[in-house]
Every structure is written in structure tokens, then in C-alpha cells.
Design an enzyme around this catalytic site. Structure first.
Site, PDB file in Angstrom:
ATOM      1  N   THR A 113       0.821  -1.223   0.000  1.00 37.80           N
ATOM      2  CA  THR A 113       0.000   0.000   0.000  1.00 37.80           C
ATOM      3  C   THR A 113       0.853   1.272   0.000  1.00 37.80           C
ATOM      4  OG1 THR A 113       0.013   0.116   2.407  1.00 37.80           O
ATOM      5  CG2 THR A 113      -1.752  -1.179   1.391  1.00 37.80           C
ATOM      6  N   ASP A 210      17.683   2.401  -1.461  1.00 34.33           N
ATOM      7  CA  ASP A 210      17.087   2.351  -0.122  1.00 34.33           C
ATOM      8  C   ASP A 210      18.087   2.939   0.878  1.00 34.33           C
ATOM      9  OD1 ASP A 210      14.762   0.543   1.508  1.00 34.33           O
ATOM     10  OD2 ASP A 210      16.561   1.133   2.614  1.00 34.33           O
TER      11      ASP A 210
HETATM   12  N1  URA Z   1      12.966   5.317   0.962  1.00 29.71           N
HETATM   13  C1  URA Z   1      14.220   5.110   0.511  1.00 29.71           C
HETATM   14  O1  URA Z   1      15.089   4.679   1.265  1.00 29.71           O
HETATM   15  N2  URA Z   1      14.500   5.379  -0.793  1.00 29.71           N
HETATM   16  C2  URA Z   1      13.586   5.869  -1.629  1.00 29.71           C
HETATM   17  O2  URA Z   1      13.913   6.116  -2.795  1.00 29.71           O
HETATM   18  C3  URA Z   1      12.281   6.082  -1.139  1.00 29.71           C
HETATM   19  C4  URA Z   1      12.004   5.808   0.160  1.00 29.71           C
END
Ligand code: URA
Length: 220
Positions: A113, A210
Site C-alpha cells: 500500500t 534504499d
Molecule cells: N525510501 C528510501 O530509502 N529510498 C527511496 O527512494 C524512497 C524511500
């Protein structure tokens, strides 16, 4: 994106650009990633705290007495890192603002989601003077804006004034900025990059991947 509102600040500086290029590079290892991120964090914190109340204090230098501006002991500041990536901002914030209260916010993103799921909220109640307290929410990535909106809502529900909240990020998406600014126009957003867009999984493009995985070396 349309013209940015007055309280959205995108820091632009050669040292920030240089360090963003290190952070964005997929071949940068964890140690260099964190060092580059910390260098940028100092500038973001300076910007987020430039209106901090100060008081005058007499100081003896080796030569004479002078008056300096120092932190007001009465200043009420909460720094609120969103776990886990926000912790790297928090290390620098605590170095610069040792008197601040740290209010950890634990949430992760439901991959289906893209909504935040709360698992930790350090303080159920704000003990500081609610009308005066300033809150700086820390999250390196302002992506969908869902966690940002939820964390801002959480502080407002505890009595903090919207205009006393700052949201600080390293990289932001146009979608995230728009969502936060539409919902909370008085919240100041400070970031060091406004990227192109979000992909279908809610990741920022071009982004850095990330943030938590890159900071904590948990890339599979
Ligand atoms: N969280 C992250 O770590 N990287 C993203 O690109 C978006 C959310």
C-alpha cells in the site's frame, strides 16, 4: 513542478552537490556513503535551526570580557528521527544540539500500500510547553510523503503548532513535497535535492536506492 512555496528550502552548494554525487553512486561503499551523508547533514541542521532562540552571555576571553550569543536553556527542541534511516541525521543533530530531546518514531512502509505502519512512538505526550516547542522531523528520503504526513499529524495531535514543525530530508520527490505542503502549508521543508519522480514502488528517481539499506549495509 510549480513554483515552490516560500517555506520549502532546497539547499544548493558545491560541497552538497559533490557529496550527493558520492551518495547517489551505487558503487559507493557504506563507510563513504555515511561520511558523505554526515557532511551534508551539518548544512541541513544549520538551516533547520537558524531561527533558534539565543540569549546573551558574558564570557571571559584570555584578554577581556565580551558578550556572546548562546543557546537559550529554556529553548524547547525535539528532534524526531524516523527509524531507521533518520538515525544518521540524528547523530549529527545531537552533536550540534546536545540539549534537544530525541523523540524516536518507528515506522516502516507497507510494500503493497506504500502506507506507513507504526511500531514505535517514544512519547505519548509532549511534556514541553506545547505552544513553544519546536520539532525537527528527520528522514533522509521524502518519497510518497505518507510517513512525513503521519509523523507531522502525530505531533500536531499532541499539541505542537504546525508552524513550529520542520521536516528535514536529504532527497525529496515532487510528489512528497506536494503532499506535505498541501496538507500542512505551514510546515517548513528543508532538503538538499529535489529529484525527478517516484517509481511504481515509491522509490525516488534518480535517488540513491534504499537509504536504510545503504547506511546499515543490509543490501541483499
Ligand atoms: N525510501 C528510501 O530509502 N529510498 C527511496 O527512494 C524512497 C524511500
Amino acid at each position: 513542478m510549480e513554483t515552490l512555496a516560500k517555506n520549502i528550502v532546497i539547499l544548493n552548494h558545491p560541497i552538497i552537490s559533490q557529496n550527493l554525487s558520492i551518495i547517489r553512486n551505487k558503487n559507493t561503499d557504506c563507510e563513504r556513503f555515511k561520511n558523505a551523508l554526515r557532511r551534508i547533514t551539518y548544512s541541513l541542521i544549520y538551516e533547520a535551526t537558524k531561527d533558534l532562540p539565543m540569549v546573551k552571555k558574558e564570557i571571559e576571553t584570555p584578554l577581556e570580557t565580551t558578550v556572546c550569543d548562546v543557546f537559550d536553556d529554556e529553548a524547547q527542541l525535539i528532534i524526531a528521527p524516523i527509524l531507521r534511516a533518520g538515525m544518521i541525521f540524528c547523530e549529527v543533530a545531537q552533536d550540534l544540539l546536545p540539549f534537544a530531546n530525541v523523540h524516536h518514531i518507528g515506522m516502516y512502509r507497507d510494500e503493497e500500500t506504500l502506507e506507513p505502519v507504526w511500531y514505535y512512538d517514544k512519547r505519548k505526550e509532549i511534556k514541553e510547553d506545547k505552544q513553544k516547542v519546536k520539532v525537527i522531523i528527520l528522514d533522509p528520503m521524502l518519497a510518497t510523503g505518507n510517513s512525513a504526513v503521519d509523523s507531522i499529524k502525530n505531533f500536531i495531535s499532541k499539541g505542537v503548532l504546525e508552524e513550529n514543525i520542520v521536516f528535514m530530508s536529504l532527497i525529496s520527490s515532487p510528489e512528497g513535497i506536494k503532499k506535505v505542503n498541501t496538507r500542512f502549508p505551514k510546515v517548513k521543508i528543508i532538503t538538499s535535492a529535489l529529484d525527478r519522480a517516484l517509481n511504481s514502488k515509491g522509490y525516488i528517481l534518480p535517488g540513491l536506492g534504499d537509504a536504510g539499506d545503504r547506511i546499515y549495509n543490509t543490501i541483499d
